[in-house]
Design an enzyme around this catalytic site. Structure first.
Site, PDB file in Angstrom:
ATOM      1  N   VAL A 196       4.308   0.282  -5.530  1.00 55.55           N
ATOM      2  CA  VAL A 196       4.772  -0.622  -6.590  1.00 55.55           C
ATOM      3  C   VAL A 196       5.046   0.181  -7.857  1.00 55.55           C
ATOM      4  O   VAL A 196       4.232   1.020  -8.264  1.00 55.55           O
ATOM      5  CB  VAL A 196       3.738  -1.732  -6.858  1.00 55.55           C
ATOM      6  CG1 VAL A 196       4.111  -2.542  -8.102  1.00 55.55           C
ATOM      7  CG2 VAL A 196       3.611  -2.637  -5.635  1.00 55.55           C
ATOM      8  N   GLU A 206       0.844  -1.202   0.000  1.00 58.92           N
ATOM      9  CA  GLU A 206       0.000   0.000   0.000  1.00 58.92           C
ATOM     10  C   GLU A 206       0.880   1.253   0.000  1.00 58.92           C
ATOM     11  O   GLU A 206       1.706   1.429   0.891  1.00 58.92           O
ATOM     12  CB  GLU A 206      -0.921  -0.007   1.228  1.00 58.92           C
ATOM     13  CG  GLU A 206      -1.683   1.275   1.475  1.00 58.92           C
ATOM     14  CD  GLU A 206      -2.520   1.741   0.290  1.00 58.92           C
ATOM     15  OE1 GLU A 206      -3.330   0.938  -0.213  1.00 58.92           O
ATOM     16  OE2 GLU A 206      -2.350   2.891  -0.145  1.00 58.92           O
ATOM     17  N   HIS A 252     -15.452   8.823  -8.466  1.00 56.92           N
ATOM     18  CA  HIS A 252     -15.793   7.443  -8.826  1.00 56.92           C
ATOM     19  C   HIS A 252     -15.095   6.996 -10.108  1.00 56.92           C
ATOM     20  O   HIS A 252     -15.755   6.683 -11.093  1.00 56.92           O
ATOM     21  CB  HIS A 252     -17.308   7.301  -9.028  1.00 56.92           C
ATOM     22  CG  HIS A 252     -18.136   7.622  -7.838  1.00 56.92           C
ATOM     23  ND1 HIS A 252     -19.502   7.875  -7.918  1.00 56.92           N
ATOM     24  CD2 HIS A 252     -17.836   7.731  -6.518  1.00 56.92           C
ATOM     25  CE1 HIS A 252     -19.981   8.127  -6.718  1.00 56.92           C
ATOM     26  NE2 HIS A 252     -18.991   8.059  -5.840  1.00 56.92           N
ATOM     27  N   ASN A 288     -23.458   4.780  -6.644  1.00 57.15           N
ATOM     28  CA  ASN A 288     -22.114   4.802  -6.056  1.00 57.15           C
ATOM     29  C   ASN A 288     -21.486   3.408  -6.198  1.00 57.15           C
ATOM     30  O   ASN A 288     -22.171   2.406  -6.039  1.00 57.15           O
ATOM     31  CB  ASN A 288     -22.200   5.194  -4.582  1.00 57.15           C
ATOM     32  CG  ASN A 288     -23.102   6.393  -4.368  1.00 57.15           C
ATOM     33  OD1 ASN A 288     -24.287   6.334  -4.695  1.00 57.15           O
ATOM     34  ND2 ASN A 288     -22.581   7.457  -3.834  1.00 57.15           N
ATOM     35  N   GLU A 299     -27.286  12.025  -5.194  1.00 53.80           N
ATOM     36  CA  GLU A 299     -27.198  11.820  -3.750  1.00 53.80           C
ATOM     37  C   GLU A 299     -27.368  13.184  -3.075  1.00 53.80           C
ATOM     38  O   GLU A 299     -26.795  14.184  -3.522  1.00 53.80           O
ATOM     39  CB  GLU A 299     -25.884  11.116  -3.450  1.00 53.80           C
ATOM     40  CG  GLU A 299     -24.977  11.743  -2.478  1.00 53.80           C
ATOM     41  CD  GLU A 299     -23.588  11.081  -2.432  1.00 53.80           C
ATOM     42  OE1 GLU A 299     -23.237  10.210  -3.250  1.00 53.80           O
ATOM     43  OE2 GLU A 299     -22.837  11.480  -1.549  1.00 53.80           O
ATOM     44  N   ASN A 307     -14.308   7.915   1.810  1.00 53.98           N
ATOM     45  CA  ASN A 307     -15.589   8.052   1.109  1.00 53.98           C
ATOM     46  C   ASN A 307     -16.756   8.263   2.067  1.00 53.98           C
ATOM     47  O   ASN A 307     -16.611   8.202   3.288  1.00 53.98           O
ATOM     48  CB  ASN A 307     -15.823   6.883   0.138  1.00 53.98           C
ATOM     49  CG  ASN A 307     -16.034   5.549   0.824  1.00 53.98           C
ATOM     50  OD1 ASN A 307     -16.556   5.464   1.913  1.00 53.98           O
ATOM     51  ND2 ASN A 307     -15.608   4.493   0.139  1.00 53.98           N
TER      52      ASN A 307
HETATM   53  P1  FDA Z   1      -9.258   1.950  -3.987  1.00 52.76           P
HETATM   54  O1  FDA Z   1      -8.954   3.265  -4.613  1.00 52.76           O
HETATM   55  O2  FDA Z   1     -10.221   1.903  -2.880  1.00 52.76           O
HETATM   56  O3  FDA Z   1      -7.906   1.293  -3.446  1.00 52.76           O
HETATM   57  C1  FDA Z   1      -6.721   1.296  -4.182  1.00 52.76           C
HETATM   58  C2  FDA Z   1      -5.544   1.368  -3.224  1.00 52.76           C
HETATM   59  O4  FDA Z   1      -4.341   1.111  -3.944  1.00 52.76           O
HETATM   60  C3  FDA Z   1      -5.361   2.727  -2.556  1.00 52.76           C
HETATM   61  O5  FDA Z   1      -5.254   2.552  -1.167  1.00 52.76           O
HETATM   62  C4  FDA Z   1      -4.074   3.262  -3.162  1.00 52.76           C
HETATM   63  O6  FDA Z   1      -3.342   4.085  -2.290  1.00 52.76           O
HETATM   64  C5  FDA Z   1      -3.335   1.992  -3.493  1.00 52.76           C
HETATM   65  N1  FDA Z   1      -2.363   2.123  -4.595  1.00 52.76           N
HETATM   66  C6  FDA Z   1      -2.546   2.743  -5.785  1.00 52.76           C
HETATM   67  N2  FDA Z   1      -1.437   2.623  -6.557  1.00 52.76           N
HETATM   68  C7  FDA Z   1      -0.543   1.908  -5.839  1.00 52.76           C
HETATM   69  C8  FDA Z   1       0.786   1.463  -6.099  1.00 52.76           C
HETATM   70  N3  FDA Z   1       1.397   1.703  -7.279  1.00 52.76           N
HETATM   71  N4  FDA Z   1       1.441   0.779  -5.123  1.00 52.76           N
HETATM   72  C9  FDA Z   1       0.824   0.512  -3.931  1.00 52.76           C
HETATM   73  N5  FDA Z   1      -0.438   0.910  -3.644  1.00 52.76           N
HETATM   74  C10 FDA Z   1      -1.113   1.594  -4.592  1.00 52.76           C
HETATM   75  N6  FDA Z   1     -18.185   5.062  -3.380  1.00 52.76           N
HETATM   76  C11 FDA Z   1     -19.357   4.574  -2.908  1.00 52.76           C
HETATM   77  O7  FDA Z   1     -19.789   3.495  -3.299  1.00 52.76           O
HETATM   78  N7  FDA Z   1     -20.058   5.295  -1.965  1.00 52.76           N
HETATM   79  C12 FDA Z   1     -19.641   6.517  -1.514  1.00 52.76           C
HETATM   80  O8  FDA Z   1     -20.296   7.113  -0.644  1.00 52.76           O
HETATM   81  C13 FDA Z   1     -18.429   7.038  -2.049  1.00 52.76           C
HETATM   82  N8  FDA Z   1     -17.986   8.275  -1.686  1.00 52.76           N
HETATM   83  C14 FDA Z   1     -16.739   8.724  -2.099  1.00 52.76           C
HETATM   84  C15 FDA Z   1     -16.225   9.925  -1.628  1.00 52.76           C
HETATM   85  C16 FDA Z   1     -14.925  10.320  -1.967  1.00 52.76           C
HETATM   86  C17 FDA Z   1     -14.397  11.628  -1.474  1.00 52.76           C
HETATM   87  C18 FDA Z   1     -14.127   9.478  -2.797  1.00 52.76           C
HETATM   88  C19 FDA Z   1     -12.724   9.864  -3.171  1.00 52.76           C
HETATM   89  C20 FDA Z   1     -14.639   8.289  -3.271  1.00 52.76           C
HETATM   90  C21 FDA Z   1     -15.941   7.901  -2.945  1.00 52.76           C
HETATM   91  N9  FDA Z   1     -16.465   6.691  -3.396  1.00 52.76           N
HETATM   92  C22 FDA Z   1     -17.690   6.254  -2.950  1.00 52.76           C
HETATM   93  C23 FDA Z   1     -15.711   5.847  -4.353  1.00 52.76           C
HETATM   94  C24 FDA Z   1     -15.061   4.615  -3.711  1.00 52.76           C
HETATM   95  O9  FDA Z   1     -14.319   4.985  -2.569  1.00 52.76           O
HETATM   96  C25 FDA Z   1     -14.158   3.939  -4.766  1.00 52.76           C
HETATM   97  O10 FDA Z   1     -14.975   3.565  -5.860  1.00 52.76           O
HETATM   98  C26 FDA Z   1     -13.460   2.695  -4.219  1.00 52.76           C
HETATM   99  O11 FDA Z   1     -12.649   3.008  -3.128  1.00 52.76           O
HETATM  100  C27 FDA Z   1     -12.619   2.027  -5.297  1.00 52.76           C
HETATM  101  O12 FDA Z   1     -12.184   0.772  -4.806  1.00 52.76           O
HETATM  102  P2  FDA Z   1     -10.949   0.032  -5.445  1.00 52.76           P
HETATM  103  O13 FDA Z   1     -10.785  -1.273  -4.754  1.00 52.76           O
HETATM  104  O14 FDA Z   1     -11.130   0.019  -6.928  1.00 52.76           O
HETATM  105  O15 FDA Z   1      -9.674   0.977  -5.192  1.00 52.76           O
END
Ligand code: FDA
Length: 497
Positions: A244, A35, A438, A476, A353, A113
Site C-alpha cells: 500500500v 501484504e 521490537h 516482548n 531473555e 520472531n
Molecule cells: P507486524 O510487523 O507483525 O506486521 C506488519 C505487516 O505489515 C508485515 O507483514 C509487513 O510486511 C506488512 N506491511 C508493512 N507495510 C506495508 C504496506 N505499506 N503495505 C502492505 N503491507 C505492509 N516479539 C515477541 O513478543 N516475542 C518474541 O520472541 C519476539 N522475537 C522477535 C524476533 C525478531 C527477529 C523480530 C524481528 C521480532 C521479534 N518480536 C518478538 C517482535 C514481534 O514480532 C513484533 O512486535 C510484532 O510482529 C509486531 O506486530 P504488528 O502487528 O505490530 O506488526
C-alpha cells in the site's frame, strides 16, 4: 483486483491485522488483507519453505544483496554473506540511528520472531498503556490473546534434562547465583513437537537451527492460528506481494487505497486502486507510522493530528554476550526457542531473555536480548527532499539501555569471575546497540487515535498494531499487541465503527 470496492481493507497481516481480520469477518464484514511480503506457502528447491540460520539464501532477507545478521561476527570476523536480491522474509530496515528488524510476509513478525509470548506483570501495565483499564486486559483480553496464539511453557521434566536447553540452564543457574529471579516464559512453539524433534521422529526446526528466517514445522506462527481461523470464515481474502502506498478520502465516500503489486525482485508489476469503507492500518509500528506521516504531510490525510509520528521507542532492546568459564559450556546443541528470562525490571530497568546461539559448535557464550526501560522516544517526519520518512532515533540513546542491562550482567560477571564477549557484534564491540526487534509507537493510543485506535478525523480509519504502544512493554511485545487489538476491534465492531 483493480477498481474493486471492499468493505474493510487491512494493511498488513501481522498480529494487529490478523486479529482485526478474524473479528471483522466473524461480524459478517468482508475483509481484504494487503501484504507487501510473500505468502510463504510454497517449498523451495530444497523442499522447505524457509531456510535456516547457518545457510541463509535468497529467502532470508528482504531486498538485500548481503545478509545483515544481528549477531554479525564470530571471533571478531564478519560472517555476513552475499545473497540474491529477493523479497525475503526478514527486513533489516535502516534508519539514521537504528536498524529495525521486521518480518515480511503473510503473518508479519510471527514468521521470524522467537515466539516468546510474554504477558507483562500487571503492576507494570499502568506505565505501558496508561489509558487502558488493566482489569479488562488481565481478565479478558490477555487470556483471549494467549489462547488464540497458543502460548505454553516448556515442560519442566524435559527442560531439566535435555541437551538442547543446557544454554538456558546455565542462564538460570547464573541468574540465581547472582540473586536475580529466572522466569520461565511461554512460547508459541509446540513443545510436544520439539520433544519429538529431540527423539528424532519428526523433521527438526527448533532443533534444526531455524531462527530469524522462518520456521518450517513447530512454531505456531499466525499462519497456524489467527490467519486460518480468519480464512475459514469465507469472508477474508489476502493479497501477498502488494504494498500500500496511499490512502485518501474517496469522492463518493470511503477511502481510495493505492497499492503496488511487486515481483520477487521488488519491482512494481502493476499499480492498483481500490476503494474501501474502512481501512485498518496494521503495517506494524514502522509501516503504519510511515504511511500515516506521509499521508498527513503530503496532503492526502491532512487532518491527522500532530501526535501521528510521535512516541516511538525501541522497547529498550540491547544484546550482549558473556564468555563463560570452561566448566560452564552452553552446548553445541541449542534449541532456537527461548524459554526464560532474567527479571531485574523493578530494580534495574532490565528484563533479559536468555537467547540461543545455535551455530552447532561449543562457544562457551551466553547470549542475551535485554528489554530495558530506555526512556528515549523518537519521531517520524516526512522528508520532502528525499520523499521518505525519517526517524529521529540516535545511536547514543542506547547508552541508557546498556546501563540498565549492565545492572544484570556486571553482577553476573562479578559473581562468576567472567567477562563480556567482544567478538560477536564487531571487533572489540561488546554491546549490540544498533538494532531493535521490537519497534513500538508512532501512532500512540489515546493520543494519535482515540482510546480504541480510531483516527477520529477520518471516520472508518483505524490503527491496530504496535504503533499504538508508546515505545515500551517491559517484556516482548506481541502478546500485548494481540490483546490490545482484541480489545479495540471488539469496541469498534460493537459501536458500528
Ligand atoms: P507486524 O510487523 O507483525 O506486521 C506488519 C505487516 O505489515 C508485515 O507483514 C509487513 O510486511 C506488512 N506491511 C508493512 N507495510 C506495508 C504496506 N505499506 N503495505 C502492505 N503491507 C505492509 N516479539 C515477541 O513478543 N516475542 C518474541 O520472541 C519476539 N522475537 C522477535 C524476533 C525478531 C527477529 C523480530 C524481528 C521480532 C521479534 N518480536 C518478538 C517482535 C514481534 O514480532 C513484533 O512486535 C510484532 O510482529 C509486531 O506486530 P504488528 O502487528 O505490530 O506488526
Amino acid at each position: 483486483s483493480n477498481g474493486a470496492h471492499v468493505q474493510a481493507l487491512i494493511i498488513g497481516t501481522g498480529y494487529g491485522g490478523s486479529v482485526a481480520a478474524l473479528r471483522l469477518a466473524q461480524a459478517g464484514i468482508a475483509v481484504e488483507m494487503i501484504e507487501m511480503g510473500m505468502a510463504w506457502d510454497t517449498p523451495g528447491s530444497d523442499g522447505k519453505i524457509f531456510c535456516n540460520l547457518t545457510s541463509p539464501d535468497q529467502r532470508s532477507f528482504w531486498l538485500r544483496t548481503q545478509t545483515k545478521q544481528p549477531v554479525g561476527y564470530f571471533l571478531g570476523i564478519p560472517i555476513d554473506r552475499a545473497i540474491p536480491n529477493y523479497t525475503g522474509i526478514l527486513d533489516a530496515e535502516d534508519f539514521a540511528g537504528i536498524t529495525v528488524y521486521q518480518g515480511r510476509g503473510i503473518g508479519g513478525g510471527s514468521l521470524v520472531n522467537g515466539g516468546m509470548a510474554v504477558t507483562p506483570k500487571q503492576e507494570n501495565f499502568g506505565a505501558i498503556l496508561p489509558s487502558v483499564n488493566p482489569a479488562e486486559m488481565y481478565n479478558v483480553y490477555y487470556p483471549r490473546a494467549n489462547a488464540g496464539l497458543g502460548a505454553g511453557v516448556v515442560p519442566q521434566s524435559w527442560f531439566t534434562k535435555t541437551d538442547w536447553y543446557q544454554f538456558a540452564r546455565v542462564g538460570q543457574k547464573q541468574a540465581g547465583r547472582s540473586g536475580f529471579p529466572f522466569q520461565f516464559v511461554p512460547d508459541v512453539y509446540d513443545w510436544n513437537y520439539m520433544q519429538q524433534e529431540d527423539a528424532g521422529t519428526v523433521p527438526k526446526s527448533a532443533l534444526g537451527q531455524e531462527l530469524l528466517y522462518g520456521n518450517n514445522y513447530g512454531k505456531k506462527s499466525l499462519q497456524k492460528t489467527y490467519i486460518p481461523a480468519a480464512l475459514a470464515t469465507g469472508k477474508v481474502n489476502i493479497s501477498p506481494l502488494h504494498k500500500v502506498t496511499s490512502v485518501s478520502p474517496a469522492s463518493g465516500g470511503g477511502y481510495t487505497v493505492l497499492m503496488n503489486q511487486l515481483d520477487t525482485s521488488g519491482n512494481v508489476v502493476v499499480t492498483k486502486e481500490v476503494t474501501a469503507d474502512k481501512v485498518v492500518f496494521a503495517a506494524g509500528s514502522v509501516g503504519t507510522s510511515k504511511l500515516l506521516v506521509q499521508m498527513r504531510d503530503t496532503g492526502q490525510l491532512p487532518h491527522l493530528n500532530d501526535q501521528v509520528g510521535q512516541g516511538w521507542g525501541d522497547n529498550g532492546n540491547i544484546m550482549v554476550g558473556r564468555a563463560n568459564q570452561i566448566w560452564d559450556p552452553t552446548g553445541s546443541k541449542q534449541s532456537t526457542v527461548p524459554c526464560g528470562g532474567i527479571d531485574n525490571w523493578t530494580k534495574g530497568g532490565a528484563f533479559a531473555e536468555v537467547a540461543p546461539l545455535p551455530i552447532g559448535i561449543e562457544t562457551w557464550a551466553s547470549l542475551y536480548l535485554s528489554i530495558t526501560k530506555n526512556p528515549h522516544r523518537a519521531q517520524f517526519t516526512w522528508n520532502a527532499a528525499t520523499q521518505k520518512v525519517d526517524l529521529s532515533w540516535q545511536l547514543a540513546w542506547k547508552q541508557d539501555g546498556i546501563t540498565m542491562a549492565k545492572s544484570i550482567f556486571d553482577k553476573i560477571n562479578s559473581t562468576e569471575g567472567t567477562i563480556y564477549r567482544t567478538d560477536l557484534f564487531g571487533s572489540y564491540k561488546t554491546w549490540q546497540d544498533q538494532l531493535t526487534y521490537h519497534p513500538l509507537g508512532g501512532a500512540v493510543l489515546n493520543q494519535a487515535t482515540d482510546n480504541y485506535g480510531r483516527l477520529t478525523a477520518y471516520p472508518g480509519l483505524y490503527v491496530m498494531d504496535g504503533a499504538l504502544i508508546p515505545g515500551n512493554t517491559s517484556v516482548n511485545p506481541f502478546v500485548t499487541i494481540t490483546a490490545l487489538a482484541e480489545r479495540n476491534i471488539e469496541n469498534i465492531i460493537a459501536n458500528g465503527g
